[in-house]
Design a protein around this motif. Sequence first.
Motif, PDB file in Angstrom:
ATOM      1  N   GLN A   1      28.350 -68.466 -48.280  1.00 16.46           N
ATOM      2  CA  GLN A   1      27.416 -69.557 -48.546  1.00 16.46           C
ATOM      3  C   GLN A   1      27.949 -70.491 -49.627  1.00 16.46           C
ATOM      4  OE1 GLN A   1      23.290 -68.566 -49.216  1.00 16.46           O
ATOM      5  NE2 GLN A   1      22.859 -70.602 -50.034  1.00 16.46           N
TER       6      GLN A   1
ATOM      7  N   GLU B   1      28.561 -74.555 -49.265  1.00 19.47           N
ATOM      8  CA  GLU B   1      27.969 -75.581 -50.129  1.00 19.47           C
ATOM      9  C   GLU B   1      29.058 -76.496 -50.688  1.00 19.47           C
ATOM     10  OE1 GLU B   1      25.028 -75.648 -49.560  1.00 19.47           O
ATOM     11  OE2 GLU B   1      24.018 -73.712 -49.681  1.00 19.47           O
TER      12      GLU B   1
ATOM     13  N   GLU C   1      15.768 -73.234 -49.948  1.00 18.36           N
ATOM     14  CA  GLU C   1      16.357 -73.193 -48.605  1.00 18.36           C
ATOM     15  C   GLU C   1      15.327 -72.902 -47.517  1.00 18.36           C
ATOM     16  OE1 GLU C   1      20.127 -70.938 -49.095  1.00 18.36           O
ATOM     17  OE2 GLU C   1      20.853 -72.996 -49.016  1.00 18.36           O
TER      18      GLU C   1
ATOM     19  N   GLU D   1      22.642 -74.196 -42.791  1.00 20.68           N
ATOM     20  CA  GLU D   1      21.417 -73.846 -43.510  1.00 20.68           C
ATOM     21  C   GLU D   1      20.684 -72.691 -42.829  1.00 20.68           C
ATOM     22  OE1 GLU D   1      21.487 -75.808 -46.377  1.00 20.68           O
ATOM     23  OE2 GLU D   1      20.452 -73.942 -46.757  1.00 20.68           O
TER      24      GLU D   1
ATOM     25  N   HIS E   1      22.281 -69.750 -44.060  1.00 19.79           N
ATOM     26  CA  HIS E   1      21.930 -69.464 -45.458  1.00 19.79           C
ATOM     27  C   HIS E   1      20.535 -68.851 -45.566  1.00 19.79           C
ATOM     28  CE1 HIS E   1      24.981 -72.816 -46.602  1.00 19.79           C
ATOM     29  NE2 HIS E   1      25.529 -71.765 -46.012  1.00 19.79           N
TER      30      HIS E   1
ATOM     31  N   ALA F   1      20.985 -77.470 -51.870  1.00 20.47           N
ATOM     32  CA  ALA F   1      21.036 -76.303 -50.983  1.00 20.47           C
ATOM     33  C   ALA F   1      22.160 -76.449 -49.971  1.00 20.47           C
ATOM     34  CB  ALA F   1      19.727 -76.101 -50.262  1.00 20.47           C
TER      35      ALA F   1
HETATM   36 FE   LIG Z   1      22.586 -74.062 -48.146  1.00 15.51          FE
END
Ligand SMILES: [Fe+2]
Length: 473
Positions: A295, A299, A347, A382, A385, A473
């Motif tokens: 993750q 990002e 998130e 996302e 995540h 995020a």
């Molecule tokens: Fe993220």
Amino acid sequence: MSNYTSYRNLPELAGICSMAEAMKPGLSVEQCVTRLKRYHYTFKRLHQIFTARITAEPVYELKSGFSLHAHLCAEHVSALRKRVGEMREPPLGLEEVPDPNLEIFFDEILGAPTTEDLVAGLYEKALPALRAALERHIADTNPLTDYPSVRLCRFALMEVDDMIKFGAQAAASLVDPKCRERIGSWLGLLEDCLAAAGGLTGTQTPSGNKIDRRYSAKPYEYDRLPRRDERFPDPYNMGVNAEVFLYDEKFPPQPKTLMMFYKRLREIDVPEMMSSIITETSNKPWDYYRDMTRQLWDEARHAMMGEVGFVNLGIDWRKVMINFTWSLALNTQLKPIERHAVLYFIEQGLMPRNGKRFEWEVGRASHNPLSALFQDYDWADEVLHAKIGRDWYLKEFDDPRTAVQYGDKCWSRILMGWAKWREEGLTQHRNWWPDVYRDACRHWGIEPDPAVLAYSTSYENVRADLKAISASA
Ligand SMILES: [Fe+2]
Ligand SMILES: [Fe+2]
């Protein structure tokens, strides 16, 4: 058997190697596992160093590079753990230090006092030693009997080579001859560590020399204060609220792509923050570190998408005041689990309609193909995540609602010193939006829309989830 041939001269032995190569004594399982554990330890320590040094490293390109290299190392750690587990019954001893001199070697690099020492130690000493060890493994082992390890080594070598290439270019730019003179003796100390350990593979005769720690004489202390290079001249600036603009229906999609590129590039604060969670959280299963690092890398990738978006429009992103207030606040005001709570809260809030899907739709409507493409992948990342959050954060709680509320509570507790930073002269919260929008209009060949140009809502009173502060995020 010298006249042995395969059926109609088809490749023998599945094409792995020749008959003669398959007859070499190679390594026993015991020897093989002993070596694999040393590569495993090396990747694990490299992962630790790359991760821990992201936050306080000012140079943006190094933050991005370290984020990728932390991820690559974490993936190879996982692969090697699995392979050792295939060959041995537990306990596998994967948390043990294979050689005290290797420990000193990595402690020294972790504690390197400057970017130049760090880059030279990582890319000129540690990774080349690892490359030599992996090549040596392939050369020494029986390619048929130990095929699964050979395969791991070959894949690892591809990425180790990529990292070394990155490092060579970075060192050529950063480490000047004077600096080289200064760090020469320390690089020699690193070589002494390897010699005392019998090389990274442990197959040479150990030098027998006692190593005196230098940079690791004092235990390493993680530096949780984010730092940025000179292209981030106003890191406390919270003068332009991207989310209020983005969700205001009266504004058209095209200028919204600029706000989305800003939001993406600002995400470099997520690796800065996740570095602190990963570094300051111990005793989790290895998969926790692997997933969190994946993750972290995503990002950093999102930040680079923003960078590419600005460059594509011919906009100098140094005019966009990319702040670090979010990573600074979380790293200094919250405990690791509380930071994770905030990350999860943000998130999971991005999953409903007004989150990542909305950003993708704006990208598509804007007719900027790059914006649409970036948001498409940003959304997909996302979703992953959110799963990582469910797997590693949510499990700490009895019910998911409590977990989300805890995240909200932790975020509300954070003090963003909007007025204080201005009083202290750290920022004027200057509204950089009109300049950047005007530059974009010039690129698009259009006249600025007066309503868009006049936008001037800051983060003083409105948080990025439109409740009231800024989020990444
Ligand atoms: Fe993220
Ligand atoms: Fe992101």
